[in-house]
Design a protein around this motif. Structure first.
Motif, PDB file in Angstrom:
ATOM      1  N   VAL A 120     -10.330   0.191  14.047  1.00  0.00           N
ATOM      2  CA  VAL A 120     -10.049   0.795  15.350  1.00  0.00           C
ATOM      3  C   VAL A 120      -9.070  -0.021  16.193  1.00  0.00           C
ATOM      4  O   VAL A 120      -8.086   0.536  16.702  1.00  0.00           O
ATOM      5  N   PRO A 121      -9.278  -1.333  16.380  1.00  0.00           N
ATOM      6  CA  PRO A 121      -8.353  -2.070  17.264  1.00  0.00           C
ATOM      7  C   PRO A 121      -6.918  -2.077  16.760  1.00  0.00           C
ATOM      8  O   PRO A 121      -5.981  -2.231  17.554  1.00  0.00           O
ATOM      9  N   ARG A 122      -6.725  -1.919  15.440  1.00  0.00           N
ATOM     10  CA  ARG A 122      -5.373  -1.901  14.895  1.00  0.00           C
ATOM     11  C   ARG A 122      -4.786  -0.490  14.839  1.00  0.00           C
ATOM     12  O   ARG A 122      -3.627  -0.324  14.471  1.00  0.00           O
ATOM     13  N   GLY A 123      -5.582   0.503  15.161  1.00  0.00           N
ATOM     14  CA  GLY A 123      -5.097   1.877  15.103  1.00  0.00           C
ATOM     15  C   GLY A 123      -4.748   2.319  13.692  1.00  0.00           C
ATOM     16  O   GLY A 123      -3.842   3.132  13.505  1.00  0.00           O
ATOM     17  N   GLU A 124      -5.475   1.805  12.704  1.00  0.00           N
ATOM     18  CA  GLU A 124      -5.186   2.103  11.307  1.00  0.00           C
ATOM     19  C   GLU A 124      -6.388   2.777  10.652  1.00  0.00           C
ATOM     20  O   GLU A 124      -7.511   2.257  10.731  1.00  0.00           O
ATOM     21  N   VAL A 125      -6.136   3.908  10.020  1.00  0.00           N
ATOM     22  CA  VAL A 125      -7.180   4.614   9.288  1.00  0.00           C
ATOM     23  C   VAL A 125      -6.778   4.706   7.821  1.00  0.00           C
ATOM     24  O   VAL A 125      -5.795   5.360   7.474  1.00  0.00           O
ATOM     25  N   PHE A 126      -7.527   4.020   6.978  1.00  0.00           N
ATOM     26  CA  PHE A 126      -7.310   4.037   5.536  1.00  0.00           C
ATOM     27  C   PHE A 126      -8.168   5.142   4.931  1.00  0.00           C
ATOM     28  O   PHE A 126      -9.336   5.286   5.298  1.00  0.00           O
ATOM     29  N   THR A 127      -7.600   5.889   3.998  1.00  0.00           N
ATOM     30  CA  THR A 127      -8.363   6.952   3.347  1.00  0.00           C
ATOM     31  C   THR A 127      -8.131   6.914   1.849  1.00  0.00           C
ATOM     32  O   THR A 127      -7.106   6.410   1.372  1.00  0.00           O
ATOM     33  N   ALA A 128      -9.091   7.463   1.109  1.00  0.00           N
ATOM     34  CA  ALA A 128      -8.951   7.562  -0.341  1.00  0.00           C
ATOM     35  C   ALA A 128      -9.818   8.702  -0.847  1.00  0.00           C
ATOM     36  O   ALA A 128     -10.874   8.999  -0.279  1.00  0.00           O
ATOM     37  N   ALA A 129      -9.373   9.321  -1.929  1.00  0.00           N
ATOM     38  CA  ALA A 129     -10.160  10.302  -2.668  1.00  0.00           C
ATOM     39  C   ALA A 129     -10.030   9.975  -4.149  1.00  0.00           C
ATOM     40  O   ALA A 129      -8.939   9.589  -4.598  1.00  0.00           O
ATOM     41  N   ARG A 130     -11.131  10.084  -4.860  1.00  0.00           N
ATOM     42  CA  ARG A 130     -11.138   9.722  -6.269  1.00  0.00           C
ATOM     43  C   ARG A 130     -10.036  10.450  -7.031  1.00  0.00           C
ATOM     44  O   ARG A 130      -9.919  11.664  -6.993  1.00  0.00           O
TER      45      ARG A 130
END
Length: 264
Positions: A120-130
């Motif tokens: 949250v503090p870095r404004g970064e959202v990492f995502t992944a799907a198999r």
């Protein structure tokens, strides 16, 4: 029918909403509400509020799914299970340090298939799907490859029990001379995403729980990293190691003689 990608999209949406709530409601210095494994292992009111928000959003869309949350435990028994850490890095959150995250993973029949980690503090959202890769801000992530152990930047973390920390310091003393350097961020989920993004070359830690590593671990694996435990065992609270193939084996072989899964 839900796909792994749509699970990831829903996890991201909920993780973003929880992050926005935490940012809006975080006071200048959050108060400790309770402690868990030790007086330094803390819970704030916003840990619980974040998890309740996440649980409510999941139940609204998928009422039959199981949920495992750090604060609320396990509920439901569906073949789809959501694994939730409402604030990974609560001490950082408490002190106003930037390395904390909302972590949400989705498991189907015991296999993690989707995840989102909102640092949250870095404004970064990492995502992944198999099978679909790991992503940050529209860019596909790739972990660093071809890095020898003596040039590897390694992330780690420490437990809250004094005896365990003593052992972890002994293990660290054996690791530090053999690598480029050590980083200790304070959030296992963020550390695993840093492996995926090439910000560190590897990670190891004794003690992380499923809510700490499920989403971030999938992000790292989908970025090309390997994740596992000691001597072919699966990763888990005993020990979690994550790095690109090649470095993974070198880091494993450095750690194994140090007996890092012991507590005394």
């Amino acid at each position: 029918m839900e796909t792994f990608v749509t699970f990831a999209q829903l996890a991201e949406e909920i993780a973003r909403e929880a992050g926005e709530m935490l940012t809006a409601k975080r006071p200048a210095r959050p108060e400790v509400l309770a402690t868990k494994s030790s007086p330094t292992d803390v819970v704030t009111a916003l840990d619980r509020a974040s998890e309740e928000l996440i649980r409510t959003r999941i139940r609204a869309v998928r009422p039959d799914d199981a949920i495992l949350g750090e604060e609320g435990g396990s509920t439901g028994d569906g073949r789809v299970r959501w694994i939730v850490d409402p604030i990974d890095g609560t001490v950082n959150f408490l002190y106003g340090l930037p390395e904390w995250a909302v972590s949400i993973a989705v498991e189907v029949d015991g296999e993690v298939v989707a995840g989102a980690v909102n640092v949250v503090p870095r404004g970064e959202v990492f995502t992944a799907a198999r099978g679909e890769g790991a992503w940050l801000a529209g860019e596909r992530l790739r972990c660093n490859t071809g890095v020898p152990l003596d040039r590897a930047l390694i992330a780690t973390g420490f437990g809250y029990d004094a005896g365990r920390r003593r052992v972890q310091a002994e293990v660290l003393a054996g690791v530090l001379p053999a690598v480029r350097d050590i980083r200790r961020g304070g959030s296992a989920a963020a550390d695993l995403c840093s492996v995926a993004a090439g910000r560190v070359d590897g990670y190891y830690e004794r003690g992380p729980q499923a809510w700490d590593y499920s989403a971030g671990g999938l992000v790292a694996v989908e970025a090309g990293a390997r994740i596992g435990g000691l001597n072919g065992r699966p990763h888990g609270p005993g020990l979690t190691i994550c790095a690109a193939p090649g470095l993974f084996e070198e880091l494993h072989d450095l750690l194994a003689p140090l007996d890092p899964a012991r507590d005394a």
